[in-house]
Design a protein around this motif. Sequence first.
Motif, PDB file in Angstrom:
ATOM      1  N   TYR A 107      -1.170  -5.779   5.972  1.00  0.00           N
ATOM      2  CA  TYR A 107      -0.673  -6.386   4.742  1.00  0.00           C
ATOM      3  C   TYR A 107      -0.043  -7.744   5.016  1.00  0.00           C
ATOM      4  O   TYR A 107       0.298  -8.074   6.150  1.00  0.00           O
ATOM      5  CB  TYR A 107       0.337  -5.457   4.058  1.00  0.00           C
ATOM      6  N   ASN A 108       0.108  -8.520   3.941  1.00  0.00           N
ATOM      7  CA  ASN A 108       0.721  -9.835   4.024  1.00  0.00           C
ATOM      8  C   ASN A 108       2.228  -9.674   3.814  1.00  0.00           C
ATOM      9  O   ASN A 108       2.670  -9.446   2.693  1.00  0.00           O
ATOM     10  CB  ASN A 108       0.123 -10.758   2.963  1.00  0.00           C
ATOM     11  N   PRO A 109       3.038  -9.800   4.866  1.00  0.00           N
ATOM     12  CA  PRO A 109       4.477  -9.554   4.736  1.00  0.00           C
ATOM     13  C   PRO A 109       5.215 -10.613   3.904  1.00  0.00           C
ATOM     14  O   PRO A 109       6.342 -10.383   3.478  1.00  0.00           O
ATOM     15  CB  PRO A 109       4.975  -9.546   6.182  1.00  0.00           C
ATOM     16  N   ALA A 114       5.835  -2.913   3.406  1.00  0.00           N
ATOM     17  CA  ALA A 114       5.131  -1.631   3.472  1.00  0.00           C
ATOM     18  C   ALA A 114       5.895  -0.692   4.394  1.00  0.00           C
ATOM     19  O   ALA A 114       6.525  -1.123   5.365  1.00  0.00           O
ATOM     20  CB  ALA A 114       3.701  -1.814   3.974  1.00  0.00           C
ATOM     21  N   ARG A 115       5.815   0.578   4.065  1.00  0.00           N
ATOM     22  CA  ARG A 115       6.444   1.624   4.872  1.00  0.00           C
ATOM     23  C   ARG A 115       5.510   2.830   4.868  1.00  0.00           C
ATOM     24  O   ARG A 115       4.949   3.166   3.823  1.00  0.00           O
ATOM     25  CB  ARG A 115       7.805   1.971   4.277  1.00  0.00           C
ATOM     26  N   VAL A 116       5.340   3.472   6.008  1.00  0.00           N
ATOM     27  CA  VAL A 116       4.501   4.665   6.131  1.00  0.00           C
ATOM     28  C   VAL A 116       5.369   5.801   6.616  1.00  0.00           C
ATOM     29  O   VAL A 116       6.165   5.642   7.544  1.00  0.00           O
ATOM     30  CB  VAL A 116       3.329   4.437   7.117  1.00  0.00           C
ATOM     31  N   GLY A 131       6.544  -4.200  -8.950  1.00  0.00           N
ATOM     32  CA  GLY A 131       5.760  -4.532  -7.768  1.00  0.00           C
ATOM     33  C   GLY A 131       5.555  -3.397  -6.793  1.00  0.00           C
ATOM     34  O   GLY A 131       5.007  -3.592  -5.718  1.00  0.00           O
ATOM     35  N   ARG A 132       5.972  -2.184  -7.136  1.00  0.00           N
ATOM     36  CA  ARG A 132       5.882  -1.045  -6.223  1.00  0.00           C
ATOM     37  C   ARG A 132       4.615  -0.232  -6.518  1.00  0.00           C
ATOM     38  O   ARG A 132       4.264  -0.030  -7.665  1.00  0.00           O
ATOM     39  CB  ARG A 132       7.110  -0.160  -6.403  1.00  0.00           C
ATOM     40  N   PHE A 133       3.945   0.231  -5.451  1.00  0.00           N
ATOM     41  CA  PHE A 133       2.832   1.170  -5.591  1.00  0.00           C
ATOM     42  C   PHE A 133       2.703   1.966  -4.298  1.00  0.00           C
ATOM     43  O   PHE A 133       3.336   1.643  -3.293  1.00  0.00           O
ATOM     44  CB  PHE A 133       1.528   0.475  -5.991  1.00  0.00           C
ATOM     45  N   TYR A 134       1.897   3.019  -4.351  1.00  0.00           N
ATOM     46  CA  TYR A 134       1.833   3.996  -3.263  1.00  0.00           C
ATOM     47  C   TYR A 134       0.382   4.340  -2.928  1.00  0.00           C
ATOM     48  O   TYR A 134      -0.516   4.172  -3.743  1.00  0.00           O
ATOM     49  CB  TYR A 134       2.532   5.298  -3.679  1.00  0.00           C
ATOM     50  N   ARG A 175       4.274   3.298   1.042  1.00  0.00           N
ATOM     51  CA  ARG A 175       5.000   2.696  -0.079  1.00  0.00           C
ATOM     52  C   ARG A 175       4.947   1.191   0.077  1.00  0.00           C
ATOM     53  O   ARG A 175       5.378   0.641   1.092  1.00  0.00           O
ATOM     54  CB  ARG A 175       6.459   3.148  -0.077  1.00  0.00           C
ATOM     55  N   PHE A 176       4.335   0.531  -0.909  1.00  0.00           N
ATOM     56  CA  PHE A 176       4.322  -0.925  -0.968  1.00  0.00           C
ATOM     57  C   PHE A 176       5.347  -1.370  -1.985  1.00  0.00           C
ATOM     58  O   PHE A 176       5.533  -0.729  -3.012  1.00  0.00           O
ATOM     59  CB  PHE A 176       2.945  -1.436  -1.413  1.00  0.00           C
TER      60      PHE A 176
END
Length: 180
Positions: A107-109, A114-116, A131-134, A175-176
């Motif tokens: 991803y473009n930081p 992003a978190r896994v 702006g959040r999605f999963y 989680r983005f």
Amino acid sequence: MRIFPPDGYVTQPWKNGGGVTHEIAREESDGALLWRLSIAEVTSDGPFSSFPGLARILTVIEGAGLHLHTPEGRIDALPLAPVGFCGDTPVDCKRIAGAVHDFNVIYNPARLSARVGRPATGITDCLQGPGRFYACLALSTGVSVDGVTVPRCGLAEFDHGRVQCPAGVAALLVRFAPPL
């Protein structure tokens, strides 16, 4: 919600030609990669592809793991333990014991964080936010999002919802969100 079954993944060679990856989903913005989810097959030791300007979270989903050698030192990528690093970091990998499959979040930081992790056994509520999605990768059968079953090795992408993951069932939850 979008469901991506494994038979719809796009198989392609690594950027450096050293192996193959199965691209699950991706999004571009203004002609540049915003994020990509994929599963790589690591069948030999060697260098990783470079992704300048991007960040990577790698999670071993099958096999004993990888030793990732970088200029900053060794990173141990062990089963179901996400490790993150810059996409342009030179990485040379050594398999611990045989072939490995790993789940990659690239991803473009500058545009996203992003978190896994693993969803909790039982129910995990993924809350809506700006702006959040999963994304939920089901590593075995029994995982559902809002009552919709995610096929084994399939992925659900959604902006909010309830993930159900029974005891003993493996899944990964991405989680983005807007950048930190």
